[in-house]
Scaffold this motif. Structure first.
Motif, PDB file in Angstrom:
ATOM      1  N   ARG A 158      37.925   3.927 -21.442  1.00  0.00           N
ATOM      2  CA  ARG A 158      37.639   5.337 -21.726  1.00  0.00           C
ATOM      3  C   ARG A 158      38.901   6.166 -21.551  1.00  0.00           C
ATOM      4  N   PRO A 159      39.097   7.210 -22.356  1.00  0.00           N
ATOM      5  CA  PRO A 159      40.263   8.096 -22.182  1.00  0.00           C
ATOM      6  C   PRO A 159      40.222   8.743 -20.803  1.00  0.00           C
ATOM      7  N   THR A 160      41.352   8.674 -20.083  1.00  0.00           N
ATOM      8  CA  THR A 160      41.380   9.123 -18.691  1.00  0.00           C
ATOM      9  C   THR A 160      42.707   9.810 -18.394  1.00  0.00           C
ATOM     10  N   LEU A 161      42.633  10.913 -17.667  1.00  0.00           N
ATOM     11  CA  LEU A 161      43.809  11.581 -17.124  1.00  0.00           C
ATOM     12  C   LEU A 161      43.897  11.260 -15.636  1.00  0.00           C
ATOM     13  N   GLU A 221      35.871  18.916 -24.484  1.00  0.00           N
ATOM     14  CA  GLU A 221      35.229  19.323 -25.728  1.00  0.00           C
ATOM     15  C   GLU A 221      35.858  18.655 -26.938  1.00  0.00           C
ATOM     16  N   ARG A 222      37.082  18.181 -26.801  1.00  0.00           N
ATOM     17  CA  ARG A 222      37.783  17.525 -27.911  1.00  0.00           C
ATOM     18  C   ARG A 222      37.641  16.010 -27.863  1.00  0.00           C
ATOM     19  N   TYR A 223      37.563  15.438 -26.646  1.00  0.00           N
ATOM     20  CA  TYR A 223      37.538  13.992 -26.500  1.00  0.00           C
ATOM     21  C   TYR A 223      36.284  13.594 -25.724  1.00  0.00           C
ATOM     22  N   GLN A 224      35.346  13.011 -26.433  1.00  0.00           N
ATOM     23  CA  GLN A 224      34.101  12.603 -25.814  1.00  0.00           C
ATOM     24  C   GLN A 224      34.351  11.473 -24.822  1.00  0.00           C
ATOM     25  N   TRP A 250      45.269   7.097 -18.852  1.00  0.00           N
ATOM     26  CA  TRP A 250      46.100   6.953 -20.049  1.00  0.00           C
ATOM     27  C   TRP A 250      47.378   7.763 -19.892  1.00  0.00           C
ATOM     28  N   VAL A 251      47.237   8.912 -19.204  1.00  0.00           N
ATOM     29  CA  VAL A 251      48.343   9.853 -19.032  1.00  0.00           C
ATOM     30  C   VAL A 251      48.397  10.268 -17.564  1.00  0.00           C
ATOM     31  N   VAL A 252      49.611  10.358 -17.003  1.00  0.00           N
ATOM     32  CA  VAL A 252      49.805  10.868 -15.647  1.00  0.00           C
ATOM     33  C   VAL A 252      50.080  12.358 -15.734  1.00  0.00           C
ATOM     34  N   ALA A 312      47.750  16.028 -27.411  1.00  0.00           N
ATOM     35  CA  ALA A 312      48.633  15.306 -28.333  1.00  0.00           C
ATOM     36  C   ALA A 312      48.811  13.850 -27.910  1.00  0.00           C
ATOM     37  N   LEU A 313      48.906  13.606 -26.603  1.00  0.00           N
ATOM     38  CA  LEU A 313      49.077  12.232 -26.136  1.00  0.00           C
ATOM     39  C   LEU A 313      47.776  11.438 -26.171  1.00  0.00           C
ATOM     40  N   LEU A 314      46.677  12.062 -25.816  1.00  0.00           N
ATOM     41  CA  LEU A 314      45.402  11.351 -25.824  1.00  0.00           C
ATOM     42  C   LEU A 314      45.037  10.868 -27.221  1.00  0.00           C
ATOM     43  N   GLY A 315      45.495  11.577 -28.240  1.00  0.00           N
ATOM     44  CA  GLY A 315      45.172  11.209 -29.615  1.00  0.00           C
ATOM     45  C   GLY A 315      46.202  10.328 -30.297  1.00  0.00           C
TER      46      GLY A 315
END
Length: 497
Positions: free
Chosen positions: A288-291, A315-318, A365-367, A423-426
């Motif tokens: 799953r996308p994660t910060l 709201e942009r990334y489910q 995914w991103v720090v 921008a990075l998540l996508g």
């Protein structure tokens, strides 16, 4: 050379344990003999230090005995002059002379008890309240309670003046290497003043800045904090003046040192080597996308701004998640409660995991670092070494260390934070590219070998300089040191032929 590593740290085992900064330095430079000198040795530890290249000197050995007669009057006069230099900006230039005069009076022992006496409190209070004292005008006139608290804090800071190790004889060292600054500077300053021993100062994070941060929430009145700030500022300036070479851990700290009066020609930036440079990067990204947010859970940590940005990103990334990794500094409990209350609306998607080391960055995914003061350089390097891309606020060492391998946003603004993370998540390819580049950059800057080699050059440079004549030998011309009387191989312990 025999090199004394002077540190203020009490938990000296963390400095001498295998893989620590001191142990790596000693192991990488076997031609020198290193002796670890913590100012606050843990009781009962003796000399049982894990590394055989770094041994503990009896730093807790103090000179004992009362200060009597003429020496007592000299010590109190020097102490009054030192406080006057702190309290009155017009007399600040007398701080070094007052400090060394107090140190000279401390040679016979008993200075610790004297600085806790009623006479010392009276001396401090009178100097602090003298007509024209700028510190009292700016921070408020001190009351007797302020004088009692300040006397106790100054005695603790000046306690290293009573250390016996820097006296002459067979225990003399050839060079003092101070780690961190602060009170650890005092024995090195005396060794240079009275014995001509050269001094190297290493700061992996500016000691003066950390002191100021600590005083923000300290339970002392404003006059006390102002006086202690003035003391540490003048001590730092004297350390910069007397150090043969200064090695900050970043160019950002170098600018602070120059602002405090350090000579740019005597500064060498040496990034703190870390064993993490050889560790493998973090594993595959979570499904799953994660910060992964990292920082202190305090107002300057910027967690509330990150939570606000996370709310818009969901709201942009489910299925987007936020993992919070940080500790709560003393005094920030109310802020931490506000952060947890703000995170409740996100349910299980926002979790607080506590601090479990830089490897925690692999959970995202991103720090994300959204603080207003910036992280410690080594922490940032270890986060980069995980191979995850970093998004951080443009403060402190962030721009210097990240370079083109990370993305920077203005502090305190969640809008740019939202767009940059989005921008990075996508873009999986961009995340991978920036993560690899960041890891390579951190490996280049923070590898152990370059740091050790840098200090080899630092020691050689100081060994090649002609030491000034110590004050104790100034009156005896026959005992003046003779430059180049011995070959360089003698000082390095190298056997030729």
């Amino acid at each position: 050379m025999r090199i004394a590593l002077l540190t203020e740290r009490a938990d000296f085992r963390t400095w001498s344990a295998e893989g620590s900064w001191c142990a790596r330095l000693a192991e990488g430079l076997p031609e020198h003999e290193f002796e670890l000198c913590p100012l606050e040795a843990l009781p009962g530890t003796g000399t049982d230090v894990p590394s055989e290249r770094v041994r503990l000197r009896a730093a807790e050995r103090m000179r004992r005995g009362p200060v009597l007669g003429l020496r007592r009057r000299r010590a109190l006069a020097a102490y009054g002059e030192l406080v006057s230099a702190l309290a009155d900006q017009r007399r600040v230039e007398s701080f070094p002379d007052a400090l060394y005069a107090l140190a000279d009076a401390a040679r016979g022992g008993g200075i610790t008890a004297l600085l806790r006496s009623g006479a010392a409190v009276d001396t401090l209070h009178r100097a602090w309240q003298a007509p024209g004292a700028s510190l009292a005008a700016e921070a408020g006139a001190p009351v007797l309670q302020d004088a009692l608290v300040a006397a106790d804090l100054l005695e603790r800071a000046l306690r290293p003046l009573s250390l016996a190790w820097q006296e002459g004889g067979p225990e003399r060292v050839d060079l003092c290497h101070v780690l961190g600054g602060g009170p650890a500077l005092l024995p090195a300053l005396l060794a240079k003043r009275f014995h001509g021993v050269p001094l190297v100062l290493t700061e992996h994070g500016l000691h003066l800045r950390e002191r100021l941060r600590g005083y923000r929430d300290a339970p002392y009145g404003l006059p006390v904090r102002a006086l202690l700030h003035a003391f540490h500022l003048q001590l730092a300036k004297e350390g910069y003046r007397q150090a043969g070479l200064i090695t900050p851990g970043s160019a950002f700290d170098q600018r602070w040192q120059e602002y405090c009066g350090a000579d740019p020609g005597r500064i060498r930036v040496v990034y703190e080597g870390t064993m993490a440079a050889d560790r493998p990067e973090a594993g595959p990204e979570p499904e799953r996308p994660t910060l992964a947010w990292v920082g202190p859970i305090a107002p300057h940590g910027g967690l509330l701004e990150a939570l606000r940005a996370f709310g818009e990103l969901r709201e942009r990334y489910q299925g987007l998640r936020l993992r919070v990794f940080g500790e709560i500094p003393p005094g920030a409990e109310e802020y931490a409660r506000a952060c947890r209350a703000a995170a409740e609306e996100f349910g299980e998607d926002a979790r607080f995991g506590g601090w479990s080391g830089p490897a925690a960055a692999g959970a995202g995914w991103v720090v994300l670092l959204s603080g207003s003061e910036g992280p410690r350089p080594r922490l940032l390097a270890e986060l980069m070494l995980t191979g995850r891309p970093v998004v951080g606020t443009d403060v402190g060492v962030m721009r210097e260390l990240l370079g083109p391998t990370g993305l920077l946003v203005p502090p305190g603004e969640h809008g740019p934070l939202v767009e940059t993370c989005s921008a990075l998540l996508g873009d999986a390819e961009r995340r991978a590219r920036l993560g690899r580049a960041g890891r390579q950059r951190a490996q280049e800057l923070y590898a152990v070998a370059p740091a050790v080699e840098a200090f080899r050059e630092v020691y050689l440079e100081l060994a090649g300089q002609v030491a000034p004549v110590p004050e104790a030998a100034a009156a005896a011309p026959t005992r003046r040191p003779q430059p180049f009387a011995r070959p360089a191989e003698y000082w390095l312990g190298v056997r030729t032929g």
